[in-house]
Design an enzyme around this catalytic site. Structure first.
Site, PDB file in Angstrom:
ATOM      1  N   LYS A  54       0.836  -1.195   0.000  1.00  0.00           N
ATOM      2  CA  LYS A  54       0.000   0.000   0.000  1.00  0.00           C
ATOM      3  C   LYS A  54       0.881   1.260   0.000  1.00  0.00           C
ATOM      4  O   LYS A  54       2.094   1.180   0.156  1.00  0.00           O
ATOM      5  CB  LYS A  54      -0.937  -0.009   1.213  1.00  0.00           C
ATOM      6  CG  LYS A  54      -2.009  -1.106   1.115  1.00  0.00           C
ATOM      7  CD  LYS A  54      -2.920  -0.926  -0.095  1.00  0.00           C
ATOM      8  CE  LYS A  54      -4.043  -1.934  -0.167  1.00  0.00           C
ATOM      9  NZ  LYS A  54      -3.612  -3.280  -0.568  1.00  0.00           N
TER      10      LYS A  54
HETATM   11  C1  LIG Z   1      -9.838  -2.363  -1.697  1.00  0.00           C
HETATM   12  C2  LIG Z   1      -9.193  -3.201  -0.629  1.00  0.00           C
HETATM   13  N1  LIG Z   1      -9.889  -3.502   0.479  1.00  0.00           N
HETATM   14  C3  LIG Z   1      -9.351  -4.236   1.470  1.00  0.00           C
HETATM   15  C4  LIG Z   1      -8.056  -4.707   1.385  1.00  0.00           C
HETATM   16  C5  LIG Z   1      -7.517  -5.562   2.498  1.00  0.00           C
HETATM   17  O1  LIG Z   1      -6.381  -5.020   3.087  1.00  0.00           O
HETATM   18  P1  LIG Z   1      -5.314  -5.992   3.808  1.00  0.00           P
HETATM   19  O2  LIG Z   1      -4.471  -6.618   2.750  1.00  0.00           O
HETATM   20  O3  LIG Z   1      -4.525  -5.055   4.669  1.00  0.00           O
HETATM   21  O4  LIG Z   1      -6.081  -6.968   4.607  1.00  0.00           O
HETATM   22  C6  LIG Z   1      -7.296  -4.423   0.253  1.00  0.00           C
HETATM   23  C7  LIG Z   1      -5.932  -4.947   0.119  1.00  0.00           C
HETATM   24  O5  LIG Z   1      -5.401  -5.104  -0.949  1.00  0.00           O
HETATM   25  C8  LIG Z   1      -7.883  -3.660  -0.785  1.00  0.00           C
HETATM   26  O6  LIG Z   1      -7.211  -3.378  -1.895  1.00  0.00           O
END
Ligand SMILES: Cc1ncc(COP(=O)(O)O)c(C=O)c1O
Length: 396
Positions: free
Chosen positions: A186
């Site tokens: 991210k």
């Molecule tokens: C749009 C979106 N929502 C939720 C997530 C979930 O995040 P995490 O990987 O920190 O669990 C991501 C991760 O890529 C995402 O792109």
């Protein structure tokens, strides 16, 4: 998305602070931690940066979504409207909460179309969960107006859009709660991490209790704390939070660089008459993690993606064929493939996801290519990339 491109002494120093105390737990151990509270520091600075009263740092973006759903009281059999272009985590959080994801069309913002929501609302609809995909925003004002008008909860998945804003107001602050991810890819990263933000004190209290087995975090004896609710463990460790503190302090310089790189490429592509760019409701608020554009049809988009890869222009995603972000390739959802029987299978309201029809989203995603923007590019690399892209796109 590039936080990991710029690890340096700041991250090492923050992590060392924690290792020197030996306290990796985010709560308690007041004396031993010698004044080092990395999770709390991140929460304070992030809330200030985003312009919100409360932030709770947790173990992932998926955890943030799960926590926010619980805090907003969304659970068994509640229908929640989501876009079909997102990461499956958004859908998983809903399913694991016992809620029912209902897919609605996107528009050329690549996010939920506010004007299509009316078509999928039912008496069971409890919430709308727009996802601000690929660094930019949904038409969030119109979505909020729809929710206010219908008495629905608005929750935002801003996991891919930290630092982005709409008319000067940070994404994630329009609804009751906003969710962010700080996973390894991210804009800024904790290694693994996420955050929920809100202006509503009560929601914050439920969120932080839910993410730590229901502990109310009152007093200084963890064993004697009250437990207003049953929760789970979505805690972040101090080591992850430490990386996040260093990264957060670089957010503005990351955004500045990303925006400059994206603008240079956008200008280079301005002579390509076959493409049009993604609609961005407020270009100034774009966090510029991706440059997304449309070809006239699916055939040309697929061909362009293939040729760009062949020319060595990396990071150009054709999501329509890719398993990651679009419902078309989510066979596990369509087949309801779970490790164990999920609540939705007990519902008399269980949709047949293999029959979901989203012709407008199919058309938009079929024509879309999204190219990620890197921080580490040098001017020469950006020029060369632009030239290659122009050559490919003008040859179609
Ligand atoms: C749009 C979106 N929502 C939720 C997530 C979930 O995040 P995490 O990987 O920190 O669990 C991501 C991760 O890529 C995402 O792109």
């Amino acid at each position: 998305m590039p936080g990991f491109e710029i690890f340096s002494d700041e991250e090492r120093k923050q992590v060392n602070d924690v290792l020197e105390t030996g306290v990796l737990f985010r709560y308690g151990f007041d004396q031993a931690r010698n004044g080092q509270w990395k999770a709390k520091t991140f929460e304070k600075e992030f809330a200030e940066r985003i312009g919100v009263k409360y932030c709770h740092l947790c173990s992932s973006g998926t955890a943030a979504l799960t926590i926010a759903l619980a805090a907003c009281g969304i659970g068994a059999d509640d229908e929640v409207i989501v876009p079909p272009f997102t990461f499956i985590a958004t859908v998983e959080a809903l399913l694991n909460a016992g809620a029912v994801p209902v897919f609605s069309e996107i528009d050329e913002t690549l996010c939920l179309d506010p004007y299509a929501l009316e078509n999928v609302i039912t008496p069971r609809t409890r919430a709308v969960l727009p996802v601000h995909m690929c660094g930019s925003m949904a038409k969030i004002e119109s979505i909020k107006a729809f929710c206010d008008n219908k008495g629905l909860v608005l929750m935002e998945d801003a996991c891919q859009s930290v630092g982005a804003s709409y008319k000067g107001k940070a994404l994630g602050t329009f609804g009751k709660m906003g969710c962010f991810s700080f996973d390894p890819v991210k804009t800024i990263t904790c290694g693994e991490g996420g955050a929920v933000i809100t202006d509503i004190e009560n929601l914050y209290r439920i969120a932080e209790a839910f993410s730590d087995h229901g502990h109310d975090h009152i007093g200084d004896d963890r064993g004697m704390e009250g437990h207003p609710i049953i929760g789970a463990n979505y805690r972040i460790s101090e080591l992850n939070a430490a990386v996040g503190v260093a990264q957060l302090r670089k957010l503005d310089s990351i955004l500045k660089k990303q925006r400059a790189h994206k603008q240079a490429l956008k200008e280079a592509l301005s002579c390509c008459t076959k493409i049009s760019f993604r609609e961005i409701p407020d270009p100034e608020g774009d966090s510029a993690t991706f440059l997304s554009f449309f070809l006239p049809d699916e055939h040309l988009a697929r061909k362009a993606a293939g040729l760009l890869a062949k020319e060595g222009v990396d990071g150009c995603f054709y999501w329509y064929d890719n398993n990651w972000h679009y419902i078309r390739q989510w066979d596990h959802l369509k087949n309801l493939s779970f490790a164990a029987k999920p609540p939705i299978m007990l519902s008399d309201n269980c949709p047949d996801y293999s029959k979901v029809s989203l012709p407008r989203s199919d058309d938009i995603m079929g024509r879309n290519i999204s190219m990620l923007i890197k921080l580490s590019w040098r001017e020469q690399e950006i020029d060369l990339r632009g030239q290659k892209m122009v050559r490919v796109l003008n040859s179609l």
